[in-house]
Structures are given as structure tokens and as C-alpha cells.
Write a protein that holds these residues in place. Structure first.
Motif, PDB file in Angstrom:
ATOM      1  N   GLN A 114      -9.518 -23.981  12.887  1.00 61.48           N
ATOM      2  CA  GLN A 114      -9.620 -24.413  14.281  1.00 61.48           C
ATOM      3  C   GLN A 114      -8.292 -24.410  15.052  1.00 61.48           C
ATOM      4  N   PRO A 115      -7.168 -24.868  14.482  1.00 66.89           N
ATOM      5  CA  PRO A 115      -5.919 -24.790  15.257  1.00 66.89           C
ATOM      6  C   PRO A 115      -5.549 -23.359  15.659  1.00 66.89           C
ATOM      7  N   LEU A 116      -5.820 -22.383  14.789  1.00 67.47           N
ATOM      8  CA  LEU A 116      -5.576 -20.985  15.151  1.00 67.47           C
ATOM      9  C   LEU A 116      -6.503 -20.551  16.271  1.00 67.47           C
ATOM     10  N   TRP A 117      -7.746 -20.953  16.192  1.00 62.21           N
ATOM     11  CA  TRP A 117      -8.724 -20.576  17.216  1.00 62.21           C
ATOM     12  C   TRP A 117      -8.289 -21.124  18.580  1.00 62.21           C
ATOM     13  N   ARG A 151      -8.504 -34.277   2.491  1.00 57.88           N
ATOM     14  CA  ARG A 151      -8.900 -35.301   1.532  1.00 57.88           C
ATOM     15  C   ARG A 151     -10.391 -35.535   1.680  1.00 57.88           C
ATOM     16  N   LEU A 152     -11.142 -35.094   0.655  1.00 53.94           N
ATOM     17  CA  LEU A 152     -12.591 -35.246   0.653  1.00 53.94           C
ATOM     18  C   LEU A 152     -12.978 -36.443  -0.197  1.00 53.94           C
ATOM     19  N   ASP A 153     -13.538 -37.443   0.451  1.00 52.79           N
ATOM     20  CA  ASP A 153     -13.938 -38.668  -0.240  1.00 52.79           C
ATOM     21  C   ASP A 153     -15.208 -39.184   0.437  1.00 52.79           C
ATOM     22  N   PRO A 154     -16.206 -39.605  -0.329  1.00 55.65           N
ATOM     23  CA  PRO A 154     -17.434 -40.109   0.295  1.00 55.65           C
ATOM     24  C   PRO A 154     -17.203 -41.285   1.234  1.00 55.65           C
ATOM     25  N   ASN A 155     -16.124 -42.015   1.027  1.00 53.21           N
ATOM     26  CA  ASN A 155     -15.849 -43.183   1.864  1.00 53.21           C
ATOM     27  C   ASN A 155     -15.012 -42.858   3.099  1.00 53.21           C
ATOM     28  N   GLU A 156     -14.221 -41.790   3.011  1.00 59.04           N
ATOM     29  CA  GLU A 156     -13.360 -41.445   4.145  1.00 59.04           C
ATOM     30  C   GLU A 156     -12.863 -40.011   4.016  1.00 59.04           C
ATOM     31  N   LEU A 157     -12.944 -39.289   5.125  1.00 59.93           N
ATOM     32  CA  LEU A 157     -12.361 -37.952   5.208  1.00 59.93           C
ATOM     33  C   LEU A 157     -11.022 -38.062   5.918  1.00 59.93           C
ATOM     34  N   ARG A 158     -10.038 -37.303   5.434  1.00 59.08           N
ATOM     35  CA  ARG A 158      -8.725 -37.325   6.069  1.00 59.08           C
ATOM     36  C   ARG A 158      -8.173 -35.917   6.222  1.00 59.08           C
ATOM     37  N   LEU A 159      -7.588 -35.672   7.393  1.00 53.59           N
ATOM     38  CA  LEU A 159      -6.895 -34.419   7.672  1.00 53.59           C
ATOM     39  C   LEU A 159      -5.414 -34.715   7.861  1.00 53.59           C
ATOM     40  N   LYS A 160      -4.581 -33.790   7.441  1.00 50.54           N
ATOM     41  CA  LYS A 160      -3.162 -33.943   7.707  1.00 50.54           C
ATOM     42  C   LYS A 160      -2.886 -33.725   9.183  1.00 50.54           C
ATOM     43  N   TYR A 161      -1.741 -34.211   9.632  1.00 54.72           N
ATOM     44  CA  TYR A 161      -1.376 -34.131  11.044  1.00 54.72           C
ATOM     45  C   TYR A 161      -1.450 -32.675  11.521  1.00 54.72           C
ATOM     46  N   GLY A 162      -2.086 -32.479  12.679  1.00 50.82           N
ATOM     47  CA  GLY A 162      -2.178 -31.155  13.279  1.00 50.82           C
ATOM     48  C   GLY A 162      -3.356 -30.338  12.822  1.00 50.82           C
ATOM     49  N   MET A 163      -4.115 -30.823  11.832  1.00 48.75           N
ATOM     50  CA  MET A 163      -5.263 -30.087  11.332  1.00 48.75           C
ATOM     51  C   MET A 163      -6.514 -30.403  12.151  1.00 48.75           C
ATOM     52  N   ALA A 164      -7.445 -29.477  12.123  1.00 52.98           N
ATOM     53  CA  ALA A 164      -8.751 -29.670  12.753  1.00 52.98           C
ATOM     54  C   ALA A 164      -9.721 -28.692  12.114  1.00 52.98           C
ATOM     55  N   LEU A 165     -11.004 -29.055  12.146  1.00 50.54           N
ATOM     56  CA  LEU A 165     -12.029 -28.244  11.509  1.00 50.54           C
ATOM     57  C   LEU A 165     -12.951 -27.612  12.539  1.00 50.54           C
ATOM     58  N   SER A 166     -13.422 -26.420  12.221  1.00 48.36           N
ATOM     59  CA  SER A 166     -14.553 -25.797  12.910  1.00 48.36           C
ATOM     60  C   SER A 166     -15.564 -25.413  11.841  1.00 48.36           C
ATOM     61  N   LEU A 167     -16.802 -25.836  12.035  1.00 43.93           N
ATOM     62  CA  LEU A 167     -17.860 -25.514  11.078  1.00 43.93           C
ATOM     63  C   LEU A 167     -18.825 -24.480  11.645  1.00 43.93           C
ATOM     64  N   ASN A 168     -18.371 -23.747  12.673  1.00 41.69           N
ATOM     65  CA  ASN A 168     -19.234 -22.772  13.330  1.00 41.69           C
ATOM     66  C   ASN A 168     -19.623 -21.621  12.414  1.00 41.69           C
ATOM     67  N   GLY A 169     -18.882 -21.404  11.330  1.00 41.53           N
ATOM     68  CA  GLY A 169     -19.200 -20.322  10.419  1.00 41.53           C
ATOM     69  C   GLY A 169     -20.175 -20.705   9.324  1.00 41.53           C
ATOM     70  N   ILE A 170     -20.697 -21.936   9.375  1.00 41.75           N
ATOM     71  CA  ILE A 170     -21.611 -22.391   8.318  1.00 41.75           C
ATOM     72  C   ILE A 170     -22.658 -23.377   8.832  1.00 41.75           C
ATOM     73  N   ALA A 171     -22.339 -24.146   9.875  1.00 46.19           N
ATOM     74  CA  ALA A 171     -23.231 -25.224  10.303  1.00 46.19           C
ATOM     75  C   ALA A 171     -24.545 -24.708  10.871  1.00 46.19           C
ATOM     76  N   GLN A 172     -24.514 -23.577  11.588  1.00 47.55           N
ATOM     77  CA  GLN A 172     -25.770 -23.036  12.097  1.00 47.55           C
ATOM     78  C   GLN A 172     -26.721 -22.719  10.948  1.00 47.55           C
ATOM     79  N   GLY A 173     -26.185 -22.144   9.887  1.00 46.88           N
ATOM     80  CA  GLY A 173     -27.015 -21.857   8.729  1.00 46.88           C
ATOM     81  C   GLY A 173     -27.526 -23.116   8.069  1.00 46.88           C
TER      82      GLY A 173
END
Length: 309
Positions: A114-117, A151-173
Motif C-alpha cells: 500500500q505505501p508504494l501504491w 505482527r500477527l496475533d489473534p489479540n492484536e495486529l501491529r504494523l511498523k511505522y510507515g506500513m499500511a496494508l491493501s487487501l485488494n488482491g485477495i479480499a474480493q475473492g
């Protein structure tokens, strides 16, 4: 940005897949939008309007998890703060699938793109014949890309500073899979769900497999894909262009930050689940034929339906 070829393909595929009523059944067909793409549900059932309403509610519920266009979605809250306590189970499931694809594609499927996008979208906004972003700028943004940093954890998700996610390549499916599962739980056995990607249960009302038309750019391909209890997804490197001239496609390489090579005009994948077909079709836009074949070894039930050069 130019018109999404992927979105246009979804319209064409729905038109090609519309069945003819058979055995006294009337066909109910709904069209709408899910995650910014044209969506449809086609089914033959005496209680179809109620069931379609349930499916639409499920799509709306999942958009509140995955959508970048819904301000209060779980994904946007995670991106905004870098952390999300008690994440929805659907988000955890999706990220688990992302991890599977990330490993199998040697990092070519990476939702932290996502940051590249955003960089590309801002760089080309309002410009004509602009060059690609500077290599130094790309390098700095790439420091915030890398699925292994989450950081993938059932109790809390964490991203490092400056990171962001896009799930457009999988969420529609994944949404297509969830809607298909909901309809199956309602007792339906013959359904075609399209949320930008396709999930087919059973067969069309004429007793034949669901027929999905394919487009490459402006060209309607002569063959169709036949689906029965399977899923299909298509991606195109130039499906969305950042620039008005259509030179710089939207699928970006998470390793070097560059747009996908234009070797494939269309990549169509079939698989047991739509999330898998969706993710693989996206990643394959960044691979040559040999690398695609190697990746498919990890998913023996998935296959290339169409590669258009």
C-alpha cells in the motif's frame, strides 16, 4: 486513473454467464458494487429475494472489515494507527491466507504494498508523460514494505511505522467464498457469485457448468471458462493505470517497487477457493511462465485458465 480493465471484465463475465431458466425455475439476478468492483449474484430459488438480501448484508459486513474506501473499516483503522486490538476473525483469516501466498510466491504477493501504491498515485496525479518515481524515493518507501514485518496475533495486529496494508488482491475473492458459503448454508446448491472474482456452486439452471466469458483489454476472447464447484479470478498488469496514458500499471513489484512487466495482458486462474485464485492471478502478473509453473506446484488444485500475451 483509467477505467479498470478488471472491473470491465467483471461486467462482461456476468453478461456471458447469465443462464436461461430451466425446469420451471425463474432466475433471480442482482447487480451492485463490492470493494469498488461490479458485483452480482445469480441464482434460481423460490425464496431468492430474501436470500440475496442476506448475501448483500454479508458483503456489506465484510466491506466493513476489508475496504480501503470505508473510513471506519477494520483495515483502515489498522492502517491509521498501526495497531488493531481484537481484530475481526475474517481479517485474521485473510492475513493467514496472505502469509500462505507470500511464502509460496517468494514474496511476490505482499499486501504491505500500500505505501508504494500511494506513492505512485500521488506521483502521477495531474501529470502528463511523467517518469517513474525517483529510485531514491522508491528505496525509501520500500523500507515500509514486507509482510514479514507484521505482527500477527489473534489479540492484536501491529504494523511498523510507515506500513499500511491493501487487501485488494485477495479480499474480493475471499468475500466471494464467504457469500458462497452463506448460500450453501441456506441449502442452495447451484449459485454463481461474482464480487469481482467468481465462486461457482453446482451448475447453471440449464444443467451445464457455469460459463464465464473472458476479456483481454477490449477483446472478448472466443473461449469461455466452465466452472462447477470452483472459483475463477483474473488480473491484468495494465488493468488500472496510474498515468493517463496507460503506461504505468497498478500491480507493483514489492521487491523493487516497479510496475509489473507488460508480458501478460490477462492472467486467469481457477482454484477451489476464490481467495486463492485472486491472490495467484495478482502475483502471476509479476512472474514469467517458469516461475508461475513452480508456484503452482504448491497448489495442485489451482491452474492457469488463460495467459494472454
Amino acid at each position: 486513473m483509467t477505467l479498470s480493465r478488471r472491473r470491465f471484465l467483471a461486467i462482461s463475465a456476468v453478461a456471458a454467464a447469465l443462464p436461461v431458466a430451466a425446469r420451471g425455475q425463474s432466475v433471480h439476478h442482482w447487480r451492485g458494487v463490492a470493494l469498488g468492483a461490479d458485483a452480482s449474484i445469480t441464482l434460481a430459488h423460490p425464496d431468492a429475494p430474501r436470500i440475496v438480501a442476506m448475501a448483500r448484508a454479508e458483503i456489506a459486513r465484510l466491506e466493513d472489515v476489508f475496504s480501503l474506501h470505508t473510513p471506519g473499516s477494520a483495515l483502515n483503522r489498522l492502517n491509521a494507527t498501526g495497531r488493531l486490538a481484537a481484530p475481526p476473525p475474517e481479517l485474521l483469516e485473510c492475513l493467514s491466507h496472505c502469509a500462505t501466498l507470500y511464502r509460496a510466491t517468494d514474496g511476490m504477493f505482499d499486501p504491505t504494498i500500500q505505501p508504494l501504491w500511494v506513492l505512485y498515485a500521488r506521483h502521477f496525479a495531474g501529470k502528463t508523460n511523467a517518469a517513474l518515481p525517483d529510485a531514491t524515493v522508491l528505496k525509501s518507501v520500500l523500507e515500509h514494505v514486507g509482510f514479514q514485518k507484521i505482527r500477527l496475533d489473534p489479540n492484536e495486529l501491529r504494523l511498523k511505522y510507515g506500513m499500511a496494508l491493501s487487501l485488494n488482491g485477495i479480499a474480493q475473492g475471499l468475500i466471494a467464498d464467504k457469500v458462497a458459503a452463506l448460500l450453501r448454508a441456506q441449502g442452495l446448491t447451484d449459485v454463481l457469485v461474482n464480487t469481482g472474482e467468481f465462486a461457482a456452486l453446482g451448475h447453471a439452471p440449464d444443467g451445464q457448468p457455469w460459463q464465464i466469458g473472458l476479456r483481454s483489454g477490449d477483446d472478448l476472447l472466443p473461449e469461455r471458462a466452465a466452472l462447477r464447484d470452483a472459483a475463477l479470478a483474473s488480473s491484468a498488469a495494465q488493468g488500472i493505470s496510474f498515468d493517463g496514458e496507460g503506461r504505468v500499471g497498478h500491480i507493483l513489484n514489492p521487491k523493487n517497487g516497479l510496475p509489473a512487466h507488460k508480458r501478460w495482458k490477462l492472467v486467469t486462474v481457477t482454484a477451489p477457493q476464490a481467495w486463492l485464485a485472486d491472490g495467484l492471478s495478482t502475483a502471476f502478473c509479476l512472474m514469467n511462465r517458469n516461475r508461475i509453473a513452480q508456484t503452482l506446484q504448491a497448489f495442485p488444485q489451482a491452474r492457469i485458465e488463460r495467459l494472454v500475451v
